[in-house]
Design a protein around this motif. Structure first.
Motif, PDB file in Angstrom:
ATOM      1  N   PRO A 181       0.815  -1.228   0.000  1.00 60.19           N
ATOM      2  CA  PRO A 181       0.000   0.000   0.000  1.00 60.19           C
ATOM      3  C   PRO A 181       0.843   1.270   0.000  1.00 60.19           C
ATOM      4  O   PRO A 181       0.491   2.259  -0.660  1.00 60.19           O
ATOM      5  N   PHE A 182       1.957   1.273   0.734  1.00 66.28           N
ATOM      6  CA  PHE A 182       2.840   2.443   0.757  1.00 66.28           C
ATOM      7  C   PHE A 182       3.528   2.624  -0.598  1.00 66.28           C
ATOM      8  O   PHE A 182       3.684   3.750  -1.079  1.00 66.28           O
ATOM      9  N   PHE A 183       3.957   1.522  -1.212  1.00 66.35           N
ATOM     10  CA  PHE A 183       4.640   1.594  -2.504  1.00 66.35           C
ATOM     11  C   PHE A 183       3.707   2.156  -3.578  1.00 66.35           C
ATOM     12  O   PHE A 183       4.110   3.009  -4.386  1.00 66.35           O
ATOM     13  N   VAL A 184       2.483   1.687  -3.572  1.00 66.31           N
ATOM     14  CA  VAL A 184       1.513   2.167  -4.567  1.00 66.31           C
ATOM     15  C   VAL A 184       1.203   3.645  -4.346  1.00 66.31           C
ATOM     16  O   VAL A 184       1.162   4.446  -5.293  1.00 66.31           O
ATOM     17  N   THR A 185       0.986   4.023  -3.092  1.00 70.16           N
ATOM     18  CA  THR A 185       0.563   5.393  -2.791  1.00 70.16           C
ATOM     19  C   THR A 185       1.671   6.412  -2.998  1.00 70.16           C
ATOM     20  O   THR A 185       1.442   7.490  -3.575  1.00 70.16           O
ATOM     21  N   GLN A 239       2.169   6.498  -7.208  1.00 67.49           N
ATOM     22  CA  GLN A 239       1.336   7.708  -7.108  1.00 67.49           C
ATOM     23  C   GLN A 239       0.224   7.770  -8.158  1.00 67.49           C
ATOM     24  O   GLN A 239       0.116   8.764  -8.890  1.00 67.49           O
ATOM     25  N   PRO A 240      -0.610   6.740  -8.267  1.00 65.55           N
ATOM     26  CA  PRO A 240      -1.762   6.853  -9.169  1.00 65.55           C
ATOM     27  C   PRO A 240      -2.808   7.800  -8.563  1.00 65.55           C
ATOM     28  O   PRO A 240      -2.734   8.155  -7.376  1.00 65.55           O
ATOM     29  N   LYS A 241      -3.787   8.170  -9.350  1.00 64.82           N
ATOM     30  CA  LYS A 241      -4.775   9.145  -8.882  1.00 64.82           C
ATOM     31  C   LYS A 241      -5.658   8.577  -7.769  1.00 64.82           C
ATOM     32  O   LYS A 241      -6.042   9.304  -6.862  1.00 64.82           O
ATOM     33  N   GLY A 249       8.737   3.897 -11.079  1.00 64.32           N
ATOM     34  CA  GLY A 249       8.593   5.204 -10.446  1.00 64.32           C
ATOM     35  C   GLY A 249       7.192   5.745 -10.644  1.00 64.32           C
ATOM     36  O   GLY A 249       6.246   5.000 -10.934  1.00 64.32           O
ATOM     37  N   LYS A 250       7.069   7.036 -10.526  1.00 59.57           N
ATOM     38  CA  LYS A 250       5.763   7.683 -10.607  1.00 59.57           C
ATOM     39  C   LYS A 250       5.113   7.440 -11.971  1.00 59.57           C
ATOM     40  O   LYS A 250       5.727   7.649 -13.019  1.00 59.57           O
ATOM     41  N   GLY A 251       3.869   6.957 -11.941  1.00 59.01           N
ATOM     42  CA  GLY A 251       3.087   6.742 -13.156  1.00 59.01           C
ATOM     43  C   GLY A 251       3.324   5.420 -13.856  1.00 59.01           C
ATOM     44  O   GLY A 251       2.655   5.139 -14.862  1.00 59.01           O
ATOM     45  N   ASP A 252       4.226   4.570 -13.359  1.00 55.81           N
ATOM     46  CA  ASP A 252       4.521   3.287 -14.028  1.00 55.81           C
ATOM     47  C   ASP A 252       3.500   2.219 -13.625  1.00 55.81           C
ATOM     48  O   ASP A 252       3.833   1.161 -13.069  1.00 55.81           O
ATOM     49  N   VAL A 253       2.247   2.497 -13.931  1.00 58.12           N
ATOM     50  CA  VAL A 253       1.173   1.580 -13.535  1.00 58.12           C
ATOM     51  C   VAL A 253       1.161   0.338 -14.419  1.00 58.12           C
ATOM     52  O   VAL A 253       1.081  -0.793 -13.920  1.00 58.12           O
ATOM     53  N   ILE A 254       1.245   0.536 -15.741  1.00 56.51           N
ATOM     54  CA  ILE A 254       1.183  -0.607 -16.668  1.00 56.51           C
ATOM     55  C   ILE A 254       2.394  -1.529 -16.499  1.00 56.51           C
ATOM     56  O   ILE A 254       2.233  -2.753 -16.417  1.00 56.51           O
ATOM     57  N   VAL A 268      12.660   8.845   1.791  1.00 54.12           N
ATOM     58  CA  VAL A 268      11.636   7.844   2.117  1.00 54.12           C
ATOM     59  C   VAL A 268      11.278   7.028   0.878  1.00 54.12           C
ATOM     60  O   VAL A 268      11.120   5.796   0.952  1.00 54.12           O
ATOM     61  N   ILE A 269      11.168   7.679  -0.284  1.00 58.54           N
ATOM     62  CA  ILE A 269      10.818   6.977  -1.524  1.00 58.54           C
ATOM     63  C   ILE A 269      11.891   5.945  -1.877  1.00 58.54           C
ATOM     64  O   ILE A 269      11.585   4.798  -2.234  1.00 58.54           O
ATOM     65  N   PHE A 270      13.157   6.353  -1.765  1.00 57.64           N
ATOM     66  CA  PHE A 270      14.239   5.417  -2.092  1.00 57.64           C
ATOM     67  C   PHE A 270      14.252   4.238  -1.117  1.00 57.64           C
ATOM     68  O   PHE A 270      14.470   3.085  -1.512  1.00 57.64           O
TER      69      PHE A 270
END
Length: 701
Positions: A274-278, A282-284, A339-344, A425-427
């Protein structure tokens, strides 16, 4: 009232058959499909309960209940440590209980409803609770949930190996169970995101989900209790010797070490997803996307179960298991680069690594059941409960850091709930979530390469079990050593179980110096464990703050391990006192160890005992091809020399362990060579020896 049998009496003499026990296996060794469904169905509720408890609970208490992550990490570590200590005792109780309803089902009947109650309480904290009070509510209910989950789950898992001894049918049985498990996981993954659209209150959502899954668990377990009938007999072994004999089981040790290494970081992906996704992807809508990601991961595992089942029948369980290691490790490690936005790309990697989940879920329990058969070959007892809890206890202790340390590390790095996180924190999230699990998975893979059980070896083990039931000797297909039936070993069973409280070196020291030295050594180690445990508890208490770092969590882990070791040593101290009061002659101890019995004994206990106390005269009716049993010609452990094994009434002599394995591949348990031309081997005293016949199984693994 359940009654547990203690002591070391013969299982055939002292353990009555469980009443109301119709056979569940037909002549071909195949189980009815109804039995597979009823046995596997509780996995649906269990897996469904685990998604909220293993994935959502940390973020729920950190961001909704607003428990400081330091308190949360300590509470998780304490609850899991308590659960890990209970596991081995629960397995032993399940193995040794005798009731008219069986040895497994009473615990399942009682444990399931209590597990459901505390699961609901875990997700229904009063809104007025916050800070330390909320952390205490979490810790108490989290610990009691796992306790009663162990009470119901351990006997359920131990029941599986009893239902069938067919090598491939076990894979089918566990495939049914894991199919239900993945279905429950998928539903539990989807439900929170779906309900968020209609109910905005997170507390109410998880209260409804926990109540639903708790009721489902009770219903499915009670159906199992009233439908499944047990087929085994209660084991009679004491607690500590049972653990020590399990630790001499080489396939078990390899499998256990594999679990230990992989469990060090096993809980990290579920805890941090959950933390990694959020905060990394960072999806909407993080909650909705988390639901989709979990559904993809476990859905792919569900789809691939028939594929892995078919592959395991073609190339074997071991090879299929190793392939699944490679797939899962590559998919998990590659997520570090997202990273950010790499949902697919994340969905693709989840599908890739999720395809290996189906294999691990049903192949590993099936392999565990084969290892238990190897234990029965050596001990003559069915001890599923102790083995199942061993696999649960040690990995649980090692998984405590992975369930709590990441939360503590995030807090130390500056994690702020419901806020934009720093690059630091992200790293840290990316390292903890992807790289660490992949590294330990690679290490576990190389350990798993040494696992020796194949279908051919298992066939010989099962044939050896049948020969032992007839009172005949049989060969250990892994070592080539000839093992007499438990009823025909030179050291009687009560004495053997008593001596198995101690290691080989401890018994050798007892022969030389007497049992008083043994008591002093055990007492000193128990005292050391208690001192370390109390020191860790004091350290944790002094550092119990909202910002508690990894040190406090490690302190809880060390305190739990040392307390478990203290209890273990105190049980051994009781056995040491019994040994002091009734010390067997040195030749009995040497026979138990497989040592020469003709050496003079430096220590004289001062008790005029008969030289035959604790010894049985051994006669092997299966030894009809000239295989002679010689007491004391060589030690009961070690390799080298010519190996031999008995297949039915025949004596098959093979000159090396490599040839034994080659023979098993070509024709399991049927190979025979001309014993008249087999070369002799000189013993240490210059006499020739044709074969290695071990008179006491515990030191023959």
């Amino acid at each position: 009232m359940a009654q547990r049998r203690r002591g070391g009496g013969s299982s055939e003499e002292n353990a009555p058959l469980i009443e109301d026990t119709p056979p569940v296996e037909n002549n071909e060794g195949l189980l009815p499909w109804k039995t597979k469904v009823v046995y596997g169905a509780p996995h649906f509720a269990g897996a469904a309960m685990w998604i909220p408890a293993g994935v959502h609970i940390h973020k729920f208490y950190a961001d909704v209940v607003l428990v400081p992550v330091g308190f949360l990490a300590i509470a998780i570590a304490m609850a899991r440590a308590f659960d890990a200590i209970v596991d081995p005792l629960m397995g032993w109780f399940s193995d040794t209980t005798t009731t008219r309803w069986g040895r497994r089902r009473p615990y399942i009947f009682i444990g399931a409803p209590l597990c459901g109650v505390f699961y609901w309480l875990l997700f229904a904290p009063p809104e007025r609770f916050e800070g330390k009070v909320a952390a205490m509510w979490f810790g108490v209910n989290f610990g009691l949930f796992f306790f009663f989950w162990t009470v119901a789950r351990m006997p359920h898992y131990a029941l599986g190996p009893e239902l069938t001894q067919n090598y491939h049918e076990r894979s089918s049985l566990y495939a049914y169970g894991e199919t239900f498990a993945i279905a429950g996981t998928m539903i539990a993954s989807v439900m929170p995101g779906f309900m968020y659209h209609y109910i905005r209150d997170h507390r109410l959502v998880f209260s409804i989900i926990s109540a639903s899954f708790g009721v489902c668990l009770v219903i499915l377990y009670w159906v199992l209790v009233f439908y499944i009938r047990e087929r085994g007999v209660a084991a009679t072994n004491p607690f500590v010797p049972g653990i020590r004999r399990a630790l001499r089981n080489r396939p078990f040790l390899i499998l256990l070490l594999t679990y230990m290494v992989s469990s060090i970081t096993a809980a990290i992906p579920g805890t941090l997803m959950p933390f990694f996704v959020t905060y990394v992807l960072q999806p909407k809508n993080p909650d909705l996307w988390l639901t989709i990601f979990l559904a993809v991961f476990f859905g792919m595992g569900f789809i691939c179960i028939p594929f892995w089942l078919n592959i395991s029948r073609r190339i074997g369980k071991r090879a299929s298991w190793l392939i699944s290691f490679i797939i899962g490790t590559l998919g998990g490690g590659a997520q570090f680069f997202l990273g950010k936005g790499d949902v697919i790309p994340f969905i693709i990697l989840l599908a890739w690594s999720g395809s290996a989940v189906g294999a691990n879920l049903f192949l590993v329990p099936s392999i565990q059941a084969d290892v238990i058969d190897y234990d029965e070959f050596h001990t003559g007892l069915r001890r599923e409960g102790q083995y199942v809890t061993f696999w649960a206890m040690i990995p649980k202790f090692l998984s405590i850091p992975s369930a709590s340390l990441p939360i503590a590390i995030l807090g130390a790095m500056g994690y702020v709930p419901n806020a934009v996180q720093t690059d630091r924190v992200i790293f840290a999230l990316r390292i903890l979530y992807a790289i660490l699990p992949a590294f330990f998975s690679v290490c576990a893979f190389f350990i798993a390469l040494a696992f020796p059980l194949t279908e051919a070896v298992h066939a010989c083990i099962m044939e050896g079990i049948q020969l032992h039931k007839k009172g005949e000797s049989a060969v250990d297909p892994l070592t080539g050593n000839t093992i007499p039936a438990p009823s025909r070993r030179k050291v009687d069973e009560n004495t053997g179980w008593l001596l198995d409280n101690f290691s080989r070196s401890e018994l050798q020291m007892t022969i030389k110096r007497g049992p008083s030295c043994l008591m002093v050594m055990i007492g000193a180690f128990a005292l050391l464990c208690l001192i370390v445990c109390m020191g860790c508890i004091q350290y944790v208490w002094m550092h119990l703050t909202p910002e508690s770092g990894p040190g406090a969590v490690i302190g809880v882990v060390v305190a739990g391990i040392t307390f478990a070791l203290f209890l273990f040593q105190m049980l051994r101290m009781s056995a040491a006192r019994d040994l002091y009061k009734n010390l067997p002659p040195a030749q009995v101890i040497r026979a138990h160890l497989g040592m020469p019995a003709t050496e003079e004994t430096p220590f004289n206990p001062g008790k005029p005992e008969s030289p035959d106390v604790g010894l049985h005269e051994e006669r092997d009716p299966a030894n009809t091809d000239g295989v002679q049993e010689r007491e004391g010609e060589e030690e009961g452990r070690g390799g080298g020399g010519m190996k031999s094994y008995l297949c039915g009434p025949r004596s098959c002599k093979i000159h090396s362990l490599k040839k034994v394995r080659n023979a098993l591949k070509s024709s399991p348990c049927k190979r025979r060579t001309n014993s008249s031309i087999a070369p002799k081997r000189l013993s240490s005293r210059g006499r020739t020896s044709d074969t290695r016949v071990f008179t006491n199984a515990p030191f023959s693994f």
